[in-house]
Design a protein around this motif. Structure first.
Motif, PDB file in Angstrom:
ATOM      1  N   GLY A 172       0.838  -1.374   0.071  1.00 36.68           N
ATOM      2  CA  GLY A 172       0.202  -0.069  -0.084  1.00 36.68           C
ATOM      3  C   GLY A 172       0.746   1.234  -0.095  1.00 36.68           C
ATOM      4  N   ILE A 207      -8.851 -13.034   1.362  1.00 36.03           N
ATOM      5  CA  ILE A 207      -8.058 -13.202   2.411  1.00 36.03           C
ATOM      6  C   ILE A 207      -6.707 -13.258   2.015  1.00 36.03           C
ATOM      7  CG2 ILE A 207      -7.454 -14.659   4.474  1.00 36.03           C
ATOM      8  CD1 ILE A 207     -10.258 -14.902   5.103  1.00 36.03           C
ATOM      9  N   GLU A 255      -0.506  -7.782   5.341  1.00 35.00           N
ATOM     10  CA  GLU A 255      -1.393  -7.086   6.005  1.00 35.00           C
ATOM     11  C   GLU A 255      -0.855  -6.716   7.174  1.00 35.00           C
ATOM     12  OE1 GLU A 255      -5.678  -7.645   4.388  1.00 35.00           O
ATOM     13  OE2 GLU A 255      -5.229  -9.646   5.451  1.00 35.00           O
ATOM     14  N   ALA A 256      -1.145  -5.561   7.978  1.00 38.43           N
ATOM     15  CA  ALA A 256      -1.085  -5.347   9.258  1.00 38.43           C
ATOM     16  C   ALA A 256      -1.886  -6.019  10.106  1.00 38.43           C
ATOM     17  CB  ALA A 256      -1.303  -3.624   9.704  1.00 38.43           C
ATOM     18  N   GLU A 276      -4.167  -5.603  12.504  1.00 37.59           N
ATOM     19  CA  GLU A 276      -5.505  -5.277  12.799  1.00 37.59           C
ATOM     20  C   GLU A 276      -6.319  -5.756  11.615  1.00 37.59           C
ATOM     21  OE1 GLU A 276      -2.968  -3.447  13.167  1.00 37.59           O
ATOM     22  OE2 GLU A 276      -2.815  -2.874  15.361  1.00 37.59           O
ATOM     23  N   GLU A 277      -5.791  -5.414  10.457  1.00 43.00           N
ATOM     24  CA  GLU A 277      -6.354  -5.866   9.051  1.00 43.00           C
ATOM     25  C   GLU A 277      -6.588  -7.060   8.803  1.00 43.00           C
ATOM     26  OE1 GLU A 277      -3.929  -3.743   6.212  1.00 43.00           O
ATOM     27  OE2 GLU A 277      -4.412  -2.103   6.588  1.00 43.00           O
ATOM     28  N   LEU A 278      -5.458  -8.014   9.397  1.00 43.39           N
ATOM     29  CA  LEU A 278      -5.858  -9.484   8.972  1.00 43.39           C
ATOM     30  C   LEU A 278      -6.798 -10.128  10.079  1.00 43.39           C
ATOM     31  CD1 LEU A 278      -4.624 -12.063   8.001  1.00 43.39           C
ATOM     32  CD2 LEU A 278      -2.569 -12.149   9.938  1.00 43.39           C
ATOM     33  N   ALA A 301      -9.106  -8.750  11.405  1.00 38.11           N
ATOM     34  CA  ALA A 301     -10.646  -8.123  11.030  1.00 38.11           C
ATOM     35  C   ALA A 301     -10.832  -9.245   9.886  1.00 38.11           C
ATOM     36  CB  ALA A 301     -10.630  -6.766  10.576  1.00 38.11           C
ATOM     37  N   SER A 302      -9.993  -9.415   8.891  1.00 40.49           N
ATOM     38  CA  SER A 302     -10.440 -10.149   7.643  1.00 40.49           C
ATOM     39  C   SER A 302     -10.793 -11.466   8.186  1.00 40.49           C
ATOM     40  CB  SER A 302      -9.410 -10.076   6.455  1.00 40.49           C
ATOM     41  OG  SER A 302      -8.381 -10.826   7.161  1.00 40.49           O
TER      42      SER A 302
END
Length: 440
Positions: A89, A366, A372-373, A375-377, A379-380
């Motif tokens: 990103g 996924i 991914e950070a 928190e993102e991982l 959450a997914s």
């Protein structure tokens, strides 16, 4: 963390303990061998710095550490820095600036140095041909390989092979044997205990302190064995269908047993904690384990979280139905773990949650590549019905998230940020073994 000393007057860099005694005013220090090489220095012929563990300091930003893990996984083999930045990103320019600021090299220079150092180890330790060494180390052509070895070591691969020492060569009774270096202390007993506790029936085994597992490479089966080798290295014996890209096999194996990250800053900060500090003092060599195959880790974490008492039985049934059979192996190894696509399409009976996870991973919704950070991982993963936050943190921990915490949070654990992964492994080790000390 290994610190390399480079001498301005000779243009040579050395690892700690080298017998060279340059004047202090002529010495520069680098945290990475790649950074010394990028600055124009060449490796010392006496101390051979390519033979020590070249880990990245854990005080580097998490984004840089995630980028390093992607590079180690081969992200720059067939792509450029722009593609790597896109996965994280950010722009290629920003990525290069972060690498230069924190590691002293660009992503491309870091990748090239790792390939060259791995190739040099193969030239020393194995009997692979020069061409096999080139492709095993991730180089796209012999011309590219020869150029990189001249730039890094100031010699051709053939000259380097002729220069190896008598004690370097590892004789293998089948397979390819390589040293996996680490900076002591390293607690193999704790690591192999963790892996044994989570071994997937038919895919992994731990017998007499040796970890073994089946693997799949482009649909072809293989076998890895990891065992203690000495005070500064483990020994990896790899039985593979081909040698191309062996560097990624070895680096994934090193990540699995926690050799890719040396938690100096994490241990130093946690050592002051009244709960974790005594555990670190008792077992300073504990490392955070990684993953050979992220999807495999995810499935295992979900099943063990949902059915802790029946997990081995459920995993064994899943492997029998959806796994790829690998005949002729010992130590209870029978199958390679299935891909997300294979697991999604097979009637394995492991439950709706595993089925949904396989579908999301197979569709690319996924990502389990570490890009991914945390928190993102999390959450997914928890968006899938049945995956708890604890299971998501277990997956994230094995993927390298340094603040993952697959335990019930407490007031005490809040003070362990951002190193809760290491704290949780120390707690788990203490729970399992009562704090016994065993360091290799």
């Amino acid at each position: 963390m290994t610190t390399y000393s480079a001498v301005r007057t000779t243009g040579i860099y050395c690892r700690p303990g080298c017998g060279a005694k340059p004047l202090a005013e002529n010495v520069r220090t680098f945290e990475l061998a790649a950074a010394a090489e990028a600055a124009g220095y060449r490796a010392c012929l006496r101390c051979r710095p390519y033979r020590v563990a070249g880990t990245v300091a854990d005080d580097a930003p998490e984004l840089v550490c995630r980028a390093v893990q992607l590079i180690i996984g081969g992200a720059l083999d067939e792509a450029d820095e722009s593609a790597l930045g896109a996965r994280l990103g950010l722009s290629a320019r920003h990525l290069r600036r972060m690498f230069n600021d924190h590691l002293g090299v660009t992503p491309d220079q870091f990748a090239r140095s790792r390939r060259a150092h791995f190739a040099r180890r193969l030239l020393d330790d194995s009997e692979l041909t020069i061409a096999d060494v080139a492709f095993a180390s991730g180089f796209g052509s012999l011309r590219q390989f020869n150029r990189a070895m001249r730039e890094v070591f100031r010699s051709t691969p053939r000259e380097l092979r002729e220069r190896r020492r008598r004690t370097d060569r590892l004789v293998a009774d089948g397979g390819l044997v390589l040293r996996m270096p680490f900076t002591p202390p390293y607690d193999w007993h704790a690591m192999v205990g963790f892996l044994a506790e989570r071994a997937i029936p038919g895919v992994e085994s731990v017998v007499d302190g040796v970890y073994r597992r089946t693997i799949g490479l482009d649909g072809e089966p293989g076998l890895l064995e990891i065992a203690p080798g000495g005070t500064d290295h483990l020994l990896l014996r790899a039985h593979l269908p081909y040698w191309e890209g062996v560097i990624h096999v070895v680096e994934r194996a090193a990540r699995l047993v926690g050799l890719e990250t040396e938690p100096l800053l994490a241990a130093a900060q946690l050592a002051r904690d009244p709960v974790i500090g005594p555990l670190i003092e008792a077992r300073p060599g504990v490392r955070v384990p990684g993953a050979w195959a992220p999807f495999e880790i995810a499935v295992q974490a979900v099943i063990r979280d949902q059915s802790p008492t029946d997990a081995d039985e459920l995993l064994a049934r899943l492997i029998q139905v959806a796994g790829t059979r690998v005949p002729g192996l010992d130590h209870g190894l029978t199958h390679a773990f299935p891909s997300a696509e294979a697991l999604y399409s097979a009637p394995h009976g492991a439950g709706d949650t595993v089925q949904a996870l396989a579908a999301e991973v197979a569709a690319g919704n996924i990502r389990l590549d570490g890009a991914e950070a945390l928190e993102e991982l999390v959450a997914s993963l928890t968006a899938i019905r049945g995956i708890t936050e604890q299971a998501a943190h277990e997956i994230a921990l094995r993927l390298g998230a340094r603040d993952a915490f697959p335990r019930t949070p407490t007031r005490e654990s809040e003070s362990w940020h951002p190193w809760r992964a290491l704290a949780s492994i120390h707690l788990l080790t203490a729970d399992r073994e009562g704090g016994q000390m065993s360091v290799v």
